[in-house]
Design a protein around this motif. Structure first.
Motif, short mmCIF file in Angstrom:
data_model
loop_
_atom_site.label_atom_id
_atom_site.label_comp_id
_atom_site.label_asym_id
_atom_site.label_seq_id
_atom_site.Cartn_x
_atom_site.Cartn_y
_atom_site.Cartn_z
N ALA A 1 15.43 0.08 -14.27
CA ALA A 1 13.97 0.00 -14.22
C ALA A 1 13.34 0.36 -15.57
O ALA A 1 13.76 1.30 -16.23
CB ALA A 1 13.43 0.94 -13.15
N LEU A 2 12.31 -0.40 -15.95
CA LEU A 2 11.39 0.09 -16.97
C LEU A 2 10.43 1.06 -16.31
O LEU A 2 10.16 2.14 -16.82
CB LEU A 2 10.62 -1.08 -17.60
N THR A 3 9.90 0.63 -15.16
CA THR A 3 9.11 1.51 -14.30
C THR A 3 9.45 1.13 -12.86
O THR A 3 9.83 0.00 -12.59
CB THR A 3 7.59 1.33 -14.48
N SER A 4 9.30 2.09 -11.96
CA SER A 4 9.46 1.78 -10.55
C SER A 4 8.61 2.75 -9.74
O SER A 4 8.22 3.81 -10.25
CB SER A 4 10.93 1.89 -10.12
N ALA A 5 8.31 2.36 -8.49
CA ALA A 5 7.50 3.21 -7.64
C ALA A 5 8.01 3.17 -6.21
O ALA A 5 8.26 2.10 -5.67
CB ALA A 5 6.04 2.77 -7.67
N ALA A 6 8.19 4.35 -5.63
CA ALA A 6 8.50 4.50 -4.21
C ALA A 6 7.25 5.02 -3.53
O ALA A 6 6.70 6.06 -3.94
CB ALA A 6 9.66 5.49 -4.02
N VAL A 7 6.79 4.28 -2.52
CA VAL A 7 5.50 4.59 -1.90
C VAL A 7 5.63 4.55 -0.38
O VAL A 7 6.28 3.65 0.16
CB VAL A 7 4.45 3.55 -2.36
N ALA A 8 5.04 5.54 0.29
CA ALA A 8 4.90 5.50 1.74
C ALA A 8 3.45 5.87 2.06
O ALA A 8 2.90 6.79 1.45
CB ALA A 8 5.87 6.47 2.43
N LEU A 9 2.85 5.13 2.99
CA LEU A 9 1.44 5.37 3.31
C LEU A 9 1.24 5.49 4.81
O LEU A 9 1.77 4.69 5.59
CB LEU A 9 0.57 4.20 2.81
N ASP A 10 0.45 6.49 5.20
CA ASP A 10 -0.02 6.61 6.58
C ASP A 10 -1.47 6.13 6.59
O ASP A 10 -2.36 6.83 6.07
CB ASP A 10 0.09 8.08 7.04
N VAL A 11 -1.66 4.94 7.12
CA VAL A 11 -2.98 4.31 7.07
C VAL A 11 -3.55 4.21 8.47
O VAL A 11 -2.84 3.85 9.42
CB VAL A 11 -2.88 2.90 6.44
N SER A 12 -4.82 4.53 8.62
CA SER A 12 -5.48 4.39 9.91
C SER A 12 -6.92 3.92 9.67
O SER A 12 -7.65 4.53 8.88
CB SER A 12 -5.46 5.75 10.64
N GLY A 13 -7.27 2.82 10.30
CA GLY A 13 -8.63 2.29 10.15
C GLY A 13 -8.97 1.93 8.71
O GLY A 13 -10.11 2.13 8.27
N GLY A 14 -7.98 1.44 7.96
CA GLY A 14 -8.24 1.03 6.58
C GLY A 14 -8.38 2.19 5.61
O GLY A 14 -8.83 2.01 4.48
N VAL A 15 -8.02 3.39 6.07
CA VAL A 15 -8.14 4.58 5.21
C VAL A 15 -6.78 5.29 5.14
O VAL A 15 -6.07 5.39 6.15
CB VAL A 15 -9.21 5.55 5.77
N VAL A 16 -6.44 5.75 3.94
CA VAL A 16 -5.18 6.47 3.75
C VAL A 16 -5.31 7.88 4.32
O VAL A 16 -6.21 8.63 3.93
CB VAL A 16 -4.79 6.53 2.26
N ARG A 17 -4.41 8.25 5.28
CA ARG A 17 -4.42 9.61 5.83
C ARG A 17 -3.48 10.52 5.04
O ARG A 17 -3.74 11.71 4.88
CB ARG A 17 -3.97 9.59 7.29
N GLU A 18 -2.33 9.94 4.64
CA GLU A 18 -1.34 10.72 3.92
C GLU A 18 -0.53 9.76 3.05
O GLU A 18 -0.42 8.57 3.39
CB GLU A 18 -0.40 11.44 4.89
N ALA A 19 0.04 10.27 1.97
CA ALA A 19 0.79 9.38 1.07
C ALA A 19 1.96 10.12 0.46
O ALA A 19 1.93 11.35 0.29
CB ALA A 19 -0.13 8.86 -0.04
N ARG A 20 3.00 9.36 0.16
CA ARG A 20 4.14 9.86 -0.61
C ARG A 20 4.35 8.92 -1.78
O ARG A 20 4.46 7.70 -1.60
CB ARG A 20 5.40 9.88 0.24
#
Lengths: 324, 209
Positions: free
Chosen positions: A237-256
């Motif tokens: 990788a030059l750059t990379s991203a690991a992402v997890a999202l808890d989304v409810s009603g179009g809004v982010v509740r929690e993120a990793r």
């Protein structure tokens, strides 16, 4: 290659007894054999651990447990891993080639050495390979090198993709050594280089990684790994991203969020995680949340593009996962 | 000097590769690969030269269906053992660093890089090389498809490509063009025969099903 003794014990206890001094454990061999040929690693004894009972993939209410000798390809194709921790499967599939993934173990992946060309070239100075000899990358070819967590002694990236995904998911490494078993958060397992870049982690002498655990996280189903590199496949990788999202009603509740290709170790971004909470799942909102993702970066002569590329990588990864 | 002794196996006859081919001709070398070398390998414990190192490891493996026993220097890679001890030179040494895929073989049915596999670590396992794909003169469908589609130019990467492609179909990674490109990316072709390699795989996958 320098000469070495070879042992292939069948129990963990026996493996630890056979290790010591200048020994090295052999699992898939994709790092060790390569670096022994280059004479970057010169163990006097190789302890082949492939016959140890360190396999098994378990996905249940407690989370995920991977035996250290599970191969990357087997973890990547596991239905439970693919459905409940897609970021792990994707990070694995975007690593190396299928041949290498069939060989390389999960424990070995976490311990793979940097791809810095000066580390791999014994004719050049390298503080990681030969402490005190200097760092040729500081003033040499450093386009692929790290911008976060660097020191005047070392600017080498940690090359693992799946370690980035696992750090984002609060994984723990299970260790077994002469003084028994213990476990550490993977995020704390790696050291920053400081002025001792040859010390890369907190493994004690003769200690082995026996397994990796990831705590249960229901919304890890909404996760993904994005890897940006010079060619489309089979490249670091030059750059990379690991992402997890808890989304409810179009809004982010929690993120990793954790990133690779930019840090001297897998790089978690807690400030970005906080900045994402409460935001709408729009590109503009993500751009604001990641604005400070590369704060503190120290770009080198050839990689001044990395902070901006990192922010854009994050926005793309968040957009993809946010639409899941 | 002892610690820097050659880590690749000496040729079984003590001849250089060039001298061997020059004297016997490529055709003879090709047929020899099918029969004689495995017997030679069984005699290896007695014939192991002193410069191999003192800590030889007894290794028993099955190569293309035949049992092989040898005393291996722990430094020998599977690639060097296949080529230099067993005269199975169909497997090619490209980069010798796990970056090109030319040395791809199957161990226990899975494609791996023989240049990064220590011989001592495959004790007891089954190895298949490109020589083991065909049934006598009857070529494997993937071999026939590579010929039919011109899936090579210089041919150096070809045995690795074919070994990888056979495994690819078995893995279920040959269904789409994108999958073929992605899962064959560990096999580099400097001549750029990729479109024809892909065509060959699509052709052979139907026959392999």
């Amino acid at each position: 290659m320098h000469a070495y003794d070879f042992a292939a014990p069948r129990s963990i206890r026996s493996a630890i007894d056979r290790a010591g001094g200048e020994s090295a454990y052999l699992a898939g061999g994709t790092t060790l054999v390569d670096l022994m040929k280059l004479e970057v690693m010169t163990p006097s004894r190789v302890v082949d651990i492939n016959r140890l009972p360190l396999k098994g993939i378990r996905v249940d209410g407690n989370g995920l447990r991977l035996g250290a000798l599970e191969r990357m390809s087997d973890v990547a194709r596991h239905p439970g891993v693919r459905s409940r921790y897609p970021v792990v499967a994707q990070a694995l599939e975007l690593s190396a080639s299928q041949q290498l993934r069939n060989m390389a173990s999960m424990g070995g992946n976490l311990l793979q050495r940097t791809r810095c060309g000066y580390f791999r070239d014994t004719s050049t100075p390298c503080n990681k390979r030969l402490p005190g000899s200097g760092c040729a990358a500081l003033t040499g070819e450093n386009r692929t090198h790290a911008i976060l967590g660097t020191s005047d002694s070392c600017v080498a990236t940690h090359p693992s993709d799946v370690a980035v995904a696992l750090v984002a998911l609060d994984a723990q490494v299970e260790l077994y050594g002469p003084h028994g078993r213990r476990s550490l958060p993977l995020g704390d397992f790696y050291r920053l280089p400081g002025n001792t870049p040859h010390l890369e982690n907190h493994l004690l002498p003769r200690e082995l990684i026996t397994g990796i655990t990831v705590p249960s996280l229901s919304w890890a189903r909404h996760s993904g790994y994005l890897k940006v590199r010079d060619r489309q496949s089979y490249e670091f990788a030059l750059t990379s991203a690991a992402v997890a999202l808890d989304v409810s009603g179009g809004v982010v509740r929690e993120a990793r969020v954790a990133v690779g290709g930019v840090g001297t170790r897998p790089w978690r971004l807690p400030a970005v995680e906080q900045a994402l909470v409460g935001r709408r799942t729009t590109e503009a909102a993500y751009e604001q949340a990641v604005a400070h993702a590369a704060d503190g970066a120290r770009p080198l002569a050839h990689n001044a593009f990395k902070p901006e590329l990192l922010r854009r990588t994050l926005v793309r990864a968040l957009t993809t996962v946010g639409e899941l | 000097m002892a610690s820097r002794s050659p880590s690749t196996p000496p040729h079984r006859d003590g001849l250089s590769r060039r001298g061997f081919i020059g004297r016997t001709g490529a055709v003879v070398a090709g047929t020899a690969a099918a029969s004689a070398p495995l017997d030679t390998a069984r005699a290896a414990p007695q014939s192991a030269p002193a410069q191999q190192g003192e800590n030889l490891v007894a290794v028993a493996l099955t190569v293309n269906g035949r049992s092989v026993r040898l005393m291996a220097d722990p430094r020998w890679t599977l690639l060097d053992t296949l080529r230099e001890r067993l005269s199975l030179t169909g497997t090619k040494k490209g980069c010798d660093r796990g970056q090109c895929g030319a040395c791809t073989v199957h161990v226990e049915g899975r494609r791996v890089l023989s240049c990064l596999t220590l011989t001592a670590s495959v004790d007891g396992e089954h190895v298949t090389t490109v020589e083991g794909l065909s049934d006598g003169e009857h070529l494997h469908p993937m071999q026939r498809a590579f010929i039919a589609h011109d899936g090579f130019q210089c041919g150096y990467c070809t045995s690795g490509q074919i070994m990888s492609a056979v495994a690819l179909v078995g893995e279920g990674h040959a269904d789409t063009d994108d999958d073929i490109k992605e899962y064959m990316s560990g096999n580099i072709c400097r001549c750029g025969a990729y479109p024809f390699i892909r065509d060959a795989i699509k052709d052979a996958r139907e026959e392999m099903r």
